[in-house]
Structure formats: C-alpha cells, structure tokens
Design an enzyme around this catalytic site. Structure first.
Site, mmCIF file in Angstrom:
data_model
loop_
_atom_site.group_PDB
_atom_site.id
_atom_site.type_symbol
_atom_site.label_atom_id
_atom_site.label_comp_id
_atom_site.label_asym_id
_atom_site.label_seq_id
_atom_site.Cartn_x
_atom_site.Cartn_y
_atom_site.Cartn_z
ATOM 1 N N GLN A 70 -7.385 -26.086 9.194
ATOM 2 C CA GLN A 70 -8.156 -26.472 8.263
ATOM 3 C C GLN A 70 -9.068 -28.075 8.385
ATOM 4 O O GLN A 70 -8.412 -28.574 9.154
ATOM 5 C CB GLN A 70 -7.547 -26.382 6.890
ATOM 6 C CG GLN A 70 -7.111 -25.124 6.585
ATOM 7 C CD GLN A 70 -6.121 -25.028 5.304
ATOM 8 O OE1 GLN A 70 -6.514 -25.785 4.416
ATOM 9 N NE2 GLN A 70 -4.924 -24.459 5.261
HETATM 10 N N1 GTP Z 1 -7.201 -7.884 13.034
HETATM 11 C C1 GTP Z 1 -6.659 -9.213 13.352
HETATM 12 N N2 GTP Z 1 -6.268 -9.970 12.499
HETATM 13 C C2 GTP Z 1 -5.733 -11.197 12.943
HETATM 14 C C3 GTP Z 1 -5.683 -11.286 14.380
HETATM 15 N N3 GTP Z 1 -4.879 -12.390 14.559
HETATM 16 C C4 GTP Z 1 -4.672 -12.920 13.350
HETATM 17 N N4 GTP Z 1 -5.068 -12.109 12.442
HETATM 18 C C5 GTP Z 1 -4.974 -12.181 10.791
HETATM 19 O O1 GTP Z 1 -5.676 -13.514 10.604
HETATM 20 C C6 GTP Z 1 -5.057 -14.179 9.486
HETATM 21 C C7 GTP Z 1 -4.919 -15.721 9.788
HETATM 22 O O2 GTP Z 1 -3.917 -15.723 11.022
HETATM 23 P P1 GTP Z 1 -3.247 -17.134 11.103
HETATM 24 O O3 GTP Z 1 -2.487 -16.688 12.461
HETATM 25 O O4 GTP Z 1 -2.445 -17.341 10.073
HETATM 26 O O5 GTP Z 1 -4.398 -18.042 11.578
HETATM 27 P P2 GTP Z 1 -4.419 -19.661 11.781
HETATM 28 O O6 GTP Z 1 -5.306 -20.032 12.983
HETATM 29 O O7 GTP Z 1 -2.860 -20.201 12.229
HETATM 30 O O8 GTP Z 1 -4.732 -20.363 10.579
HETATM 31 P P3 GTP Z 1 -4.459 -21.983 9.946
HETATM 32 O O9 GTP Z 1 -2.989 -21.911 10.247
HETATM 33 O O10 GTP Z 1 -5.026 -21.918 8.702
HETATM 34 O O11 GTP Z 1 -5.053 -22.576 11.008
HETATM 35 C C8 GTP Z 1 -3.792 -13.368 9.071
HETATM 36 O O12 GTP Z 1 -4.076 -12.465 8.098
HETATM 37 C C9 GTP Z 1 -3.489 -12.669 10.400
HETATM 38 O O13 GTP Z 1 -2.888 -11.402 10.153
HETATM 39 C C10 GTP Z 1 -5.708 -10.312 15.202
HETATM 40 O O14 GTP Z 1 -6.001 -10.405 16.298
HETATM 41 N N5 GTP Z 1 -6.780 -9.185 14.741
#
Ligand code: GTP
Ligand code: MG
Length: 179
Positions: A70
């Site tokens: 974020q």
């Molecule tokens: N379809 C799909 N969804 C994904 C994939 N990787 C992550 N997601 C989804 O994307 C959303 C965010 O994933 P996170 O891993 O929490 O994202 P982040 O990058 O850590 O986000 P922040 O912690 O806010 O920086 C979740 O609902 C996951 O299930 C993917 O390869 N495919």
C-alpha cells in the site's frame, strides 16, 4: 548415487540468501511467500508493515522479506531492499490498469544507488486469470529494457495455483552465496 550426493551436499550446505519482495498492494506477494514457505497459497489479508519468513530450498536458507504494497509502505521498500542479495518485484498481470504505477514504483526503487547491481526478478503474477499480460507486454509496459543498473529476469507465475513457482525457486538458488 548422484541423487544421494546431491542430498548430502544440500544437507551440509550453508548457503544463504536474503531476499526482499515488493510490488503494489494486492499483486500477490504474501500469497507467493506462502507458496514458497508452505507450498500452499493460504488465505491472506493486506499486509500491515511486513512479513518475514525463513525458507530452505535446494540447500539454501532464504530469509524472505515481504513488504506491504500500500502507498504508505512504498517509501520503505528501498530501506529493506538495501543489503539484500536479491529483489523480487511482483506485478498483477490480470490488472493492466495498474501497470503504469508498477512501472513508476519499480524505476523509483532502482533509482536508489545503494540497490545498484542487486539482481531483480520481475514476477508477472496471476497468469491463471484471463485475460492477462504476456511476458513481452510486461517487459514493454515496465520499460525493463531501460534498466541497466541491475541484472533482471522475468518469471510468469500464479502464486495461487503454484504454476511456475519452480522458476522462482531456481532463480533464487542461483543467486545464493556460500557463507
Ligand atoms: N487469481 C489469482 N489470485 C491471486 C494470485 N496471487 C494472489 N492472489 C489473490 O490476490 C489477493 C491479494 O493477495 P496478497 O498475497 O494478499 O497480495 P499482497 O501483494 O501481499 O498485498 P499487500 O499485502 O496489500 O501488499 C488475494 O485475494 C489472493 O488470493 C494469483 O496468482 N492468481
Ligand atoms: Mg501482503
């Protein structure tokens, strides 16, 4: 026999790697961390601050920093990336609208002189979703050909399904250092 030798070598090896993983919010960093550490995407919530986990792969002990994506956390990316052996920058290939912001944040990060020469893996994540950007579109959209300060590579993955995660692991192993 070769396999046994490999196993023994891995068992006694003390290679280490410190990795910093960044990228915009919701691109899948924590999901990737879960895949790398547990072989399962698990349920995630937006990261507050950071997560750090130690993962052992192919005889390499990897300490992986997963920094929140974020806006308020982005100025911190460079601080955590300094001193790491490798960087990972994740992009959501299913969300073309955020590609420009990813490009801006990636180039901002690499403008930091203290990150010069740290190898960076650009992960095009969410390739299980259609439509998604292909590798060529990702390279062009992020202006990767303009990056001369750091060696870079691209892996197209799905942190959710685990597709191509081995490419990420193999790249990380090649960046490990003997201690
Ligand atoms: N379809 C799909 N969804 C994904 C994939 N990787 C992550 N997601 C989804 O994307 C959303 C965010 O994933 P996170 O891993 O929490 O994202 P982040 O990058 O850590 O986000 P922040 O912690 O806010 O920086 C979740 O609902 C996951 O299930 C993917 O390869 N495919
Ligand atoms: Mg997260």
């Amino acid at each position: 026999m070769g396999n046994l030798f490999e196993k023994l070598k891995n068992f006694f090896s003390t290679q280490k790697l410190e990795v910093c993983m960044v990228g915009l919010e919701n691109v899948g960093k924590t999901t990737m961390l879960n895949q790398l550490s547990m072989g399962d995407p698990s349920f995630t919530v937006p990261t507050v601050g950071l997560n750090v986990r130690t993962v052992k792969k192919g005889g390499v002990t990897m300490k992986i920093w997963d920094i929140g994506g974020q806006v308020q956390y982005r100025p911190e990316w460079g601080n955590y990336a300094q001193g790491c052996d490798a960087l990972i920058f994740l992009v959501d290939t299913s969300n073309q609208a955020t590609l420009g912001t990813s490009k801006k944040e990636l180039h901002n990060l690499l403008d930091n002189k203290s990150l010069r020469n740290i190898p960076i893996l650009i992960i095009g994540n969410k390739i299980d979703v259609n439509p998604h950007l292909n590798e060529k579109q990702l390279i062009e959209g992020l202006n990767l050909d303009y990056i001369t300060s750091n060696g870079w590579a691209v892996a197209m993955c799905s942190a959710l399904t685990g597709n191509n995660i081995t490419q990420v692991v193999d790249w990380l192993i090649t960046k490990s250092k003997k201690q």
